[in-house]
Design an enzyme around this catalytic site. Structure first.
Site, mmCIF file in Angstrom:
data_model
loop_
_atom_site.group_PDB
_atom_site.id
_atom_site.type_symbol
_atom_site.label_atom_id
_atom_site.label_comp_id
_atom_site.label_asym_id
_atom_site.label_seq_id
_atom_site.Cartn_x
_atom_site.Cartn_y
_atom_site.Cartn_z
ATOM 1 N NE ARG A 111 -2.681 -2.367 3.034
ATOM 2 C CZ ARG A 111 -2.810 -2.720 4.339
ATOM 3 N NH1 ARG A 111 -3.226 -1.889 5.130
ATOM 4 N NH2 ARG A 111 -2.446 -3.734 5.000
ATOM 5 C CD GLU B 8 -3.100 -3.980 14.649
ATOM 6 O OE1 GLU B 8 -3.066 -3.597 13.590
ATOM 7 O OE2 GLU B 8 -4.104 -3.985 15.388
HETATM 8 C C1 PRP Z 1 0.276 -3.042 6.416
HETATM 9 C C2 PRP Z 1 0.395 -1.496 6.123
HETATM 10 C C3 PRP Z 1 1.943 -1.062 6.650
HETATM 11 C C4 PRP Z 1 1.903 -2.165 7.931
HETATM 12 C C5 PRP Z 1 1.759 -1.268 9.052
HETATM 13 O O1 PRP Z 1 1.008 -3.681 5.419
HETATM 14 O O2 PRP Z 1 -0.055 -1.113 4.644
HETATM 15 O O3 PRP Z 1 2.841 -1.271 5.688
HETATM 16 O O4 PRP Z 1 0.950 -2.918 7.625
HETATM 17 O O5 PRP Z 1 1.873 -2.011 10.270
HETATM 18 P P1 PRP Z 1 3.448 -1.595 11.269
HETATM 19 O O6 PRP Z 1 3.420 -0.339 11.453
HETATM 20 O O7 PRP Z 1 2.750 -2.580 12.629
HETATM 21 O O8 PRP Z 1 4.440 -2.299 10.824
HETATM 22 P P2 PRP Z 1 1.190 -5.191 5.316
HETATM 23 O O9 PRP Z 1 2.205 -5.814 5.937
HETATM 24 O O10 PRP Z 1 -0.249 -5.859 5.986
HETATM 25 O O11 PRP Z 1 1.252 -5.352 4.025
HETATM 26 P P3 PRP Z 1 0.307 -4.933 2.522
HETATM 27 O O12 PRP Z 1 0.351 -3.427 2.338
HETATM 28 O O13 PRP Z 1 1.020 -5.767 1.476
HETATM 29 O O14 PRP Z 1 -1.192 -5.604 2.534
HETATM 30 N N1 ADE Z 2 -1.742 -2.945 9.173
HETATM 31 C C1 ADE Z 2 -1.673 -3.031 10.460
HETATM 32 N N2 ADE Z 2 -2.384 -2.859 11.222
HETATM 33 C C2 ADE Z 2 -3.733 -2.454 10.443
HETATM 34 C C3 ADE Z 2 -4.946 -2.231 10.354
HETATM 35 N N3 ADE Z 2 -5.404 -2.246 11.628
HETATM 36 N N4 ADE Z 2 -5.549 -1.672 9.626
HETATM 37 C C4 ADE Z 2 -5.101 -1.756 8.058
HETATM 38 N N5 ADE Z 2 -3.742 -2.144 7.850
HETATM 39 C C5 ADE Z 2 -2.990 -2.459 8.952
#
Ligand code: PRP
Ligand code: ADE
Length: 179
Positions: free
Chosen positions: A64, A101
């Site tokens: 994202r 998370e």
């Molecule tokens: C999500 C979001 C951030 C990250 C935040 O990505 O887009 O990159 O989690 O979490 P944090 O601050 O606890 O590290 P995700 O790893 O789910 O990957 P995606 O964007 O490919 O769905």
């Molecule tokens: N990545 C980590 N925590 C998230 C949340 N609560 N919603 C969307 N993206 C996330």
């Protein structure tokens, strides 16, 4: 910043309870992307904050972070560097592991994507625990890049990411917060 724009941005983000696991309130940035006005306002606010600051690279994290980082790099007139999940980048990479998370993962960056002295802006859609961006910052610094700023559409301050990134010497800019 314009409070009306910030309210519109926040309202455009849908919340999905118990996704991807029970107890997680998932803040879904895809609903912002579907709303042209909200997406354009978000990009406009990032541009207003970071134009003419001397950045030489924008780094965005899979997946994202790409949606905000690539258009911002184009507008700032600098290169965009993707940080990716393992096995996706074709040239020589360096890697860092981190906790999420709701799980754990590893991120990789091409070793030649950041040059010593690059002034790097990091961007992602959302800041939760800060693990993703902490790992990203470590990758950039291992390659000699300078990174002191991180931008997010959404912050979840209760999860501690803001403090974790402040401890890494980062100044944080966010467009909205959720509990
Ligand atoms: C999500 C979001 C951030 C990250 C935040 O990505 O887009 O990159 O989690 O979490 P944090 O601050 O606890 O590290 P995700 O790893 O789910 O990957 P995606 O964007 O490919 O769905
Ligand atoms: N990545 C980590 N925590 C998230 C949340 N609560 N919603 C969307 N993206 C996330």
């Amino acid at each position: 910043m314009n409070t009306q724009s910030l309210a519109l941005i926040k309202q455009s983000i849908k919340t999905i309870p118990d996704y991807p696991k029970a107890g997680i309130m998932f803040r879904d940035v895809t609903s912002l992307l579907e709303d042209h006005q909200a997406y354009k306002m978000a990009m406009g606010l990032f541009l207003e904050r970071y134009r003419d600051q001397g950045f030489t690279k924008v780094v965005g994290t899979e997946a994202r972070g790409f949606l905000f980082g690539a258009p911002l790099a184009l507008e700032l007139g600098v290169g965009f560097v993707p940080v990716r999940k393992p096995g996706k980048l074709p040239r020589e990479t360096i890697a860092e592991s981190y906790e999420l998370e709701y799980g754990h993962d590893t991120l990789e960056m091409h070793v030649d994507a950041i040059k010593p002295g690059d002034k790097v802006l990091v961007i992602d859609d959302l800041l939760a625990t800060g693990g993703t961006i902490e790992a990203t910052v470590k990758l950039i610094r291992r390659l000699g890049g300078e990174v002191a700023h991180a931008a997010f559409v959404i912050s979840l301050p209760d999860l501690g990411g803001e403090q974790r990134l402040a401890n890494q010497g980062l100044e944080i800019f966010k467009l909205c917060e959720f509990e």
